[in-house]
Design a protein around this motif. Structure first.
Motif, PDB file in Angstrom:
ATOM      1  N   GLU A  15      50.196  39.689   5.245  1.00 49.37           N
ATOM      2  CA  GLU A  15      50.768  38.525   5.929  1.00 49.37           C
ATOM      3  C   GLU A  15      50.562  38.620   7.440  1.00 49.37           C
ATOM      4  N   HIS A  16      50.703  39.820   7.991  1.00 49.51           N
ATOM      5  CA  HIS A  16      50.490  40.004   9.432  1.00 49.51           C
ATOM      6  C   HIS A  16      49.030  39.776   9.802  1.00 49.51           C
ATOM      7  N   ALA A  21      44.725  36.238  12.022  1.00 48.98           N
ATOM      8  CA  ALA A  21      43.405  35.631  11.818  1.00 48.98           C
ATOM      9  C   ALA A  21      43.466  34.112  11.848  1.00 48.98           C
ATOM     10  N   ALA A  22      44.530  33.534  11.306  1.00 46.47           N
ATOM     11  CA  ALA A  22      44.632  32.080  11.167  1.00 46.47           C
ATOM     12  C   ALA A  22      45.223  31.383  12.388  1.00 46.47           C
ATOM     13  N   ASN A  23      45.657  32.138  13.378  1.00 47.29           N
ATOM     14  CA  ASN A  23      46.243  31.540  14.572  1.00 47.29           C
ATOM     15  C   ASN A  23      45.144  30.846  15.377  1.00 47.29           C
ATOM     16  N   ILE A  24      45.117  29.533  15.290  1.00 49.52           N
ATOM     17  CA  ILE A  24      44.042  28.740  15.899  1.00 49.52           C
ATOM     18  C   ILE A  24      43.937  28.966  17.400  1.00 49.52           C
ATOM     19  N   LEU A  60      37.936  23.462   9.340  1.00 50.12           N
ATOM     20  CA  LEU A  60      38.609  24.749   9.233  1.00 50.12           C
ATOM     21  C   LEU A  60      39.906  24.544   8.469  1.00 50.12           C
ATOM     22  N   ARG A  61      40.080  25.328   7.416  1.00 51.07           N
ATOM     23  CA  ARG A  61      41.307  25.242   6.616  1.00 51.07           C
ATOM     24  C   ARG A  61      41.861  26.642   6.408  1.00 51.07           C
ATOM     25  N   ALA A  62      43.145  26.797   6.693  1.00 52.44           N
ATOM     26  CA  ALA A  62      43.835  28.059   6.445  1.00 52.44           C
ATOM     27  C   ALA A  62      44.837  27.834   5.319  1.00 52.44           C
ATOM     28  N   MET A  67      46.049  33.471   1.320  1.00 52.81           N
ATOM     29  CA  MET A  67      45.593  34.413   2.353  1.00 52.81           C
ATOM     30  C   MET A  67      44.095  34.219   2.630  1.00 52.81           C
ATOM     31  N   ARG A  68      43.714  32.941   2.787  1.00 52.88           N
ATOM     32  CA  ARG A  68      42.292  32.601   2.900  1.00 52.88           C
ATOM     33  C   ARG A  68      42.081  31.543   3.984  1.00 52.88           C
ATOM     34  N   ILE A  69      41.015  31.732   4.756  1.00 60.06           N
ATOM     35  CA  ILE A  69      40.573  30.749   5.739  1.00 60.06           C
ATOM     36  C   ILE A  69      39.157  30.340   5.337  1.00 60.06           C
ATOM     37  N   GLU A  70      38.898  29.048   5.325  1.00 61.36           N
ATOM     38  CA  GLU A  70      37.564  28.544   4.987  1.00 61.36           C
ATOM     39  C   GLU A  70      37.080  27.642   6.114  1.00 61.36           C
TER      40      GLU A  70
END
Length: 137
Positions: A15-16, A21-24, A60-62, A67-70
């Motif tokens: 989660e961390h 990683a997903a913080n735009i 961009l989709r989180a 737990m995935r970013i595409e």
């Protein structure tokens, strides 16, 4: 089509790692140094490449539940990628990044892609360590 994939173990809960990683607003801290992200109306983003001085429309989709970013190019459909975070026990995670190039003209080559992926994963790990260390003390 050419595909590349790299993985790295990181010393933090999934989660961390995913949240970092997903913080735009902080993606520029771990993306390849020549790339800069400008978020518009998500999922629409613009990627600026300092090397070519070009802007590319992308999506961009989180998905935190997975737990995935595409991501991928929006107009020409020449490139896609994803980042997956998985817990591996003992408070550690494995992060995998996968890239697909649908046109040889957009593929920078194996060495360049592997170097960029390795460097990006290393930079992400540094950001995760900073966040975990700051939260702990």
């Amino acid at each position: 089509m050419t595909e590349y994939e790299r993985s790295r173990t990181m010393p933090a809960q999934p989660e961390h790692v995913f949240d970092q990683a997903a913080n735009i607003d902080q993606m520029d801290t771990w993306l390849p140094e020549s790339l800069h992200l400008d978020a518009g109306e998500l999922p629409a983003v613009t990627v600026h490449d300092n090397g070519t001085d070009r802007d590319t429309s992308a999506l961009l989709r989180a998905q935190r539940d997975q737990m995935r970013i595409e991501w991928g190019t929006r107009d020409q459909g020449s490139y896609t990628g994803w980042l997956q975070v998985a817990g591996i026990g003992s408070g550690a995670s494995e992060v995998t990044v996968h890239l697909s190039f649908f046109s040889d003209s957009h593929d920078p080559g194996e060495r360049a892609v592997h170097d960029a992926l390795d460097t990006s994963l290393q930079r992400l790990e540094q950001q995760v360590r900073l966040r975990v260390d700051n939260a702990a003390g």
